[in-house]
Design an enzyme around this catalytic site. Structure first.
Site, PDB file in Angstrom:
ATOM      1  N   ASP A  96       0.819  -1.207   0.000  1.00 51.39           N
ATOM      2  CA  ASP A  96       0.000   0.000   0.000  1.00 51.39           C
ATOM      3  C   ASP A  96       0.857   1.264   0.000  1.00 51.39           C
ATOM      4  O   ASP A  96       2.004   1.264   0.450  1.00 51.39           O
ATOM      5  CB  ASP A  96      -0.906   0.033   1.238  1.00 51.39           C
ATOM      6  CG  ASP A  96      -1.921  -1.095   1.249  1.00 51.39           C
ATOM      7  OD1 ASP A  96      -2.216  -1.622   0.163  1.00 51.39           O
ATOM      8  OD2 ASP A  96      -2.402  -1.438   2.341  1.00 51.39           O
ATOM      9  N   TYR A  97       0.257   2.349  -0.452  1.00 43.70           N
ATOM     10  CA  TYR A  97       0.897   3.664  -0.450  1.00 43.70           C
ATOM     11  C   TYR A  97       1.393   4.032   0.947  1.00 43.70           C
ATOM     12  O   TYR A  97       2.475   4.597   1.114  1.00 43.70           O
ATOM     13  CB  TYR A  97      -0.112   4.701  -0.947  1.00 43.70           C
ATOM     14  CG  TYR A  97       0.401   6.114  -1.040  1.00 43.70           C
ATOM     15  CD1 TYR A  97       1.177   6.524  -2.123  1.00 43.70           C
ATOM     16  CD2 TYR A  97       0.086   7.050  -0.058  1.00 43.70           C
ATOM     17  CE1 TYR A  97       1.637   7.833  -2.221  1.00 43.70           C
ATOM     18  CE2 TYR A  97       0.538   8.356  -0.144  1.00 43.70           C
ATOM     19  CZ  TYR A  97       1.312   8.744  -1.232  1.00 43.70           C
ATOM     20  OH  TYR A  97       1.763  10.034  -1.321  1.00 43.70           O
TER      21      TYR A  97
END
Length: 228
Positions: A96-97
């Protein structure tokens, strides 16, 4: 030509010097002539194809980068670090970011399929900081499996590293790769993820790497991945 398996390096040189090799219809007799994957290469009239060298990289992804080749929102991507790399790499799975940690990049599609297909059950290990104190019952629930998106997660290995009244650090190993799985597992037991870091992927670990740096995998590490 040696990379294509049609002849040894020495025999390839002999074939070039005798005019048996053509590139884009032109006979070449100069050793060391550079070609690309776009060139048409023939040996005695038969076309041969260059097989791109397989490369394997371990990258310590920091938070604030997306794990895609490009991003329509213009955010930084992990690929920004490999613009000048000799071959085009692709991330194996995603982080994920807002997550950080170990990410494998390669141009070996067969290995990518092997590492990401659920049937191979490749272990991925995370250090996860959850909000508030996690109870022994909740640890057992995470380990035994919780329902996310209508399906129960596979059993996981869960160990408490540290906890107080405000947060808990867990070491979690899973072999599934469902979308935002760790975060959804935490939500299923009433907690939110404060920080998530992947520290292991199969036999690989971050060891003493620094955020934002990368290194080539050793031959032994590549073979260990292929043996999973």
């Amino acid at each position: 030509m040696a990379l294509c398996g049609v002849a040894s390096r020495r025999d390839s040189e002999k074939l070039i010097l005798t005019g048996a090799v053509q590139v884009n219809g032109q006979t070449i007799r100069t050793l060391g002539t550079k070609v690309s994957s776009d060139d048409v290469i023939t040996l005695k009239g038969e076309r041969i194809s260059l097989e791109e060298e397989k490369r394997y990289v371990l990258y310590y992804k920091p938070m604030g980068e997306v794990t895609t080749v490009s991003d329509p929102k213009g955010r930084d991507t992990v690929m920004d670090h490999f613009i000048d790399y000799p071959v085009r790499l692709y991330p194996v799975g995603r982080l994920d970011y807002d997550s950080e940690g170990l990410l494998i990049l390669t141009n070996d599609g067969d290995l990518t399929q092997r590492l990401t297909h659920p049937s191979h059950e490749v272990s991925k290990t995370y250090i996860v900081r959850l909000s508030m104190e996690v109870t022994p019952k909740e640890v057992a629930m995470l380990a035994g499996g919780v329902y996310i998106d209508g399906r129960k997660t596979a059993p996981a290995k869960v160990r408490v590293l540290r906890k107080d009244a405000f947060s808990t650090d867990l070491l979690i190993s899973i072999h599934e790769g469902r979308n935002r799985q760790i975060r959804k597992m935490a939500e299923a037991v009433g907690h939110s993820v404060v920080r998530l870091k992947r520290v292991g992927y199969g036999p690989l670990s971050l060891k003493n790497m620094v955020r934002g740096t990368w290194r080539e995998l050793t031959e032994e590490e590549v073979q260990a991945l292929k043996n999973l």
